[in-house]
Design a protein around this motif. Structure first.
Motif, PDB file in Angstrom:
ATOM      1  N   MET A   1      -8.108   0.101   3.818  1.00  0.00           N
ATOM      2  CA  MET A   1      -7.026  -0.063   2.854  1.00  0.00           C
ATOM      3  C   MET A   1      -6.480   1.312   2.494  1.00  0.00           C
ATOM      4  N   ASN A   2      -5.160   1.431   2.470  1.00  0.00           N
ATOM      5  CA  ASN A   2      -4.497   2.673   2.085  1.00  0.00           C
ATOM      6  C   ASN A   2      -4.324   2.717   0.581  1.00  0.00           C
ATOM      7  N   HIS A   3      -4.163   3.925   0.069  1.00  0.00           N
ATOM      8  CA  HIS A   3      -4.050   4.117  -1.378  1.00  0.00           C
ATOM      9  C   HIS A   3      -2.884   5.063  -1.650  1.00  0.00           C
ATOM     10  N   MET A   4      -2.085   4.734  -2.640  1.00  0.00           N
ATOM     11  CA  MET A   4      -0.947   5.571  -3.021  1.00  0.00           C
ATOM     12  C   MET A   4      -0.915   5.686  -4.539  1.00  0.00           C
ATOM     13  N   LEU A   5      -0.806   6.903  -5.032  1.00  0.00           N
ATOM     14  CA  LEU A   5      -0.699   7.154  -6.459  1.00  0.00           C
ATOM     15  C   LEU A   5       0.575   7.952  -6.674  1.00  0.00           C
ATOM     16  N   CYS A   6       1.460   7.475  -7.535  1.00  0.00           N
ATOM     17  CA  CYS A   6       2.698   8.215  -7.768  1.00  0.00           C
ATOM     18  C   CYS A   6       3.134   8.112  -9.226  1.00  0.00           C
ATOM     19  N   SER A   7       3.852   9.131  -9.657  1.00  0.00           N
ATOM     20  CA  SER A   7       4.430   9.142 -11.002  1.00  0.00           C
ATOM     21  C   SER A   7       5.833   8.572 -10.923  1.00  0.00           C
ATOM     22  N   VAL A   8       6.153   7.735 -11.897  1.00  0.00           N
ATOM     23  CA  VAL A   8       7.445   7.059 -11.906  1.00  0.00           C
ATOM     24  C   VAL A   8       8.043   7.170 -13.299  1.00  0.00           C
ATOM     25  N   SER A   9       9.323   7.524 -13.356  1.00  0.00           N
ATOM     26  CA  SER A   9       9.984   7.582 -14.659  1.00  0.00           C
ATOM     27  C   SER A   9      10.743   6.289 -14.909  1.00  0.00           C
ATOM     28  N   GLY A  10      10.830   5.912 -16.172  1.00  0.00           N
ATOM     29  CA  GLY A  10      11.619   4.745 -16.545  1.00  0.00           C
ATOM     30  C   GLY A  10      10.826   3.510 -16.907  1.00  0.00           C
ATOM     31  N   ILE A  11       9.512   3.519 -16.696  1.00  0.00           N
ATOM     32  CA  ILE A  11       8.701   2.358 -17.066  1.00  0.00           C
ATOM     33  C   ILE A  11       8.306   2.539 -18.526  1.00  0.00           C
ATOM     34  N   GLN A  12       8.939   1.746 -19.409  1.00  0.00           N
ATOM     35  CA  GLN A  12       8.758   1.990 -20.832  1.00  0.00           C
ATOM     36  C   GLN A  12       8.122   0.844 -21.599  1.00  0.00           C
ATOM     37  N   ASN A  13       8.041  -0.340 -20.998  1.00  0.00           N
ATOM     38  CA  ASN A  13       7.477  -1.470 -21.743  1.00  0.00           C
ATOM     39  C   ASN A  13       6.821  -2.466 -20.783  1.00  0.00           C
ATOM     40  N   LYS A  14       6.217  -3.498 -21.371  1.00  0.00           N
ATOM     41  CA  LYS A  14       5.480  -4.479 -20.569  1.00  0.00           C
ATOM     42  C   LYS A  14       6.381  -5.260 -19.625  1.00  0.00           C
ATOM     43  N   ASP A  15       7.621  -5.527 -20.038  1.00  0.00           N
ATOM     44  CA  ASP A  15       8.550  -6.256 -19.160  1.00  0.00           C
ATOM     45  C   ASP A  15       8.847  -5.458 -17.898  1.00  0.00           C
ATOM     46  N   GLN A  16       9.080  -4.153 -18.058  1.00  0.00           N
ATOM     47  CA  GLN A  16       9.346  -3.300 -16.891  1.00  0.00           C
ATOM     48  C   GLN A  16       8.100  -3.158 -16.031  1.00  0.00           C
ATOM     49  N   LYS A  17       6.945  -3.104 -16.668  1.00  0.00           N
ATOM     50  CA  LYS A  17       5.680  -3.050 -15.932  1.00  0.00           C
ATOM     51  C   LYS A  17       5.535  -4.287 -15.057  1.00  0.00           C
ATOM     52  N   THR A  18       5.798  -5.451 -15.625  1.00  0.00           N
ATOM     53  CA  THR A  18       5.716  -6.706 -14.877  1.00  0.00           C
ATOM     54  C   THR A  18       6.755  -6.741 -13.765  1.00  0.00           C
ATOM     55  N   GLY A  53       6.704   4.419   2.818  1.00  0.00           N
ATOM     56  CA  GLY A  53       8.166   4.418   2.734  1.00  0.00           C
ATOM     57  C   GLY A  53       8.719   3.117   2.162  1.00  0.00           C
ATOM     58  N   ASP A  54       8.147   1.981   2.591  1.00  0.00           N
ATOM     59  CA  ASP A  54       8.564   0.673   2.058  1.00  0.00           C
ATOM     60  C   ASP A  54       8.340   0.618   0.549  1.00  0.00           C
ATOM     61  N   ILE A  55       7.192   1.108   0.123  1.00  0.00           N
ATOM     62  CA  ILE A  55       6.836   1.070  -1.292  1.00  0.00           C
ATOM     63  C   ILE A  55       7.762   1.970  -2.101  1.00  0.00           C
ATOM     64  N   LYS A  56       8.007   3.171  -1.618  1.00  0.00           N
ATOM     65  CA  LYS A  56       8.905   4.092  -2.330  1.00  0.00           C
ATOM     66  C   LYS A  56      10.312   3.518  -2.433  1.00  0.00           C
ATOM     67  N   ASN A  57      10.803   2.937  -1.350  1.00  0.00           N
ATOM     68  CA  ASN A  57      12.135   2.331  -1.373  1.00  0.00           C
ATOM     69  C   ASN A  57      12.211   1.196  -2.382  1.00  0.00           C
ATOM     70  N   ARG A  58      11.172   0.367  -2.441  1.00  0.00           N
ATOM     71  CA  ARG A  58      11.168  -0.769  -3.359  1.00  0.00           C
ATOM     72  C   ARG A  58      11.155  -0.282  -4.808  1.00  0.00           C
ATOM     73  N   ILE A  59      10.381   0.767  -5.093  1.00  0.00           N
ATOM     74  CA  ILE A  59      10.327   1.320  -6.456  1.00  0.00           C
ATOM     75  C   ILE A  59      11.725   1.771  -6.877  1.00  0.00           C
ATOM     76  N   GLU A  60      12.393   2.516  -6.003  1.00  0.00           N
ATOM     77  CA  GLU A  60      13.718   3.046  -6.337  1.00  0.00           C
ATOM     78  C   GLU A  60      14.773   1.947  -6.372  1.00  0.00           C
TER      79      GLU A  60
END
Length: 69
Positions: A1-18, A53-60
């Motif tokens: 299993m691969n592992h990715m840890l990244c910092s993301v700006s803009g996640i401010q509440n539980k709704d955005q987390k979900t 790359g798929d994960i980064k694209n989906r986040i953005e």
């Protein structure tokens, strides 16, 4: 299993987390998604066919920005 840890700006509440967790889990191969609101980090475990790359694209495309240091 691969592992990715990244910092993301803009996640401010539980709704955005979900929102970002649900979006990432739609990618085939993504297993666990941990979101830490206090630090603004995502901890993602994934297998093929998912790629970093798929994960980064989906986040953005979900409206959040990856913080590159």
């Amino acid at each position: 299993m691969n592992h990715m840890l990244c910092s993301v700006s803009g996640i401010q509440n539980k709704d955005q987390k979900t929102q970002i967790k649900n979006s990432l889990k739609k990618i085939e191969g993504v297993g666990e998604v941990g979101v830490n609101l206090a630090t603004g980090t995502l901890d993602i475990k994934y297998n093929d066919p998912a790629t970093e790359g798929d994960i980064k694209n989906r986040i953005e495309n979900t409206g959040f920005q990856i913080v590159y240091e």
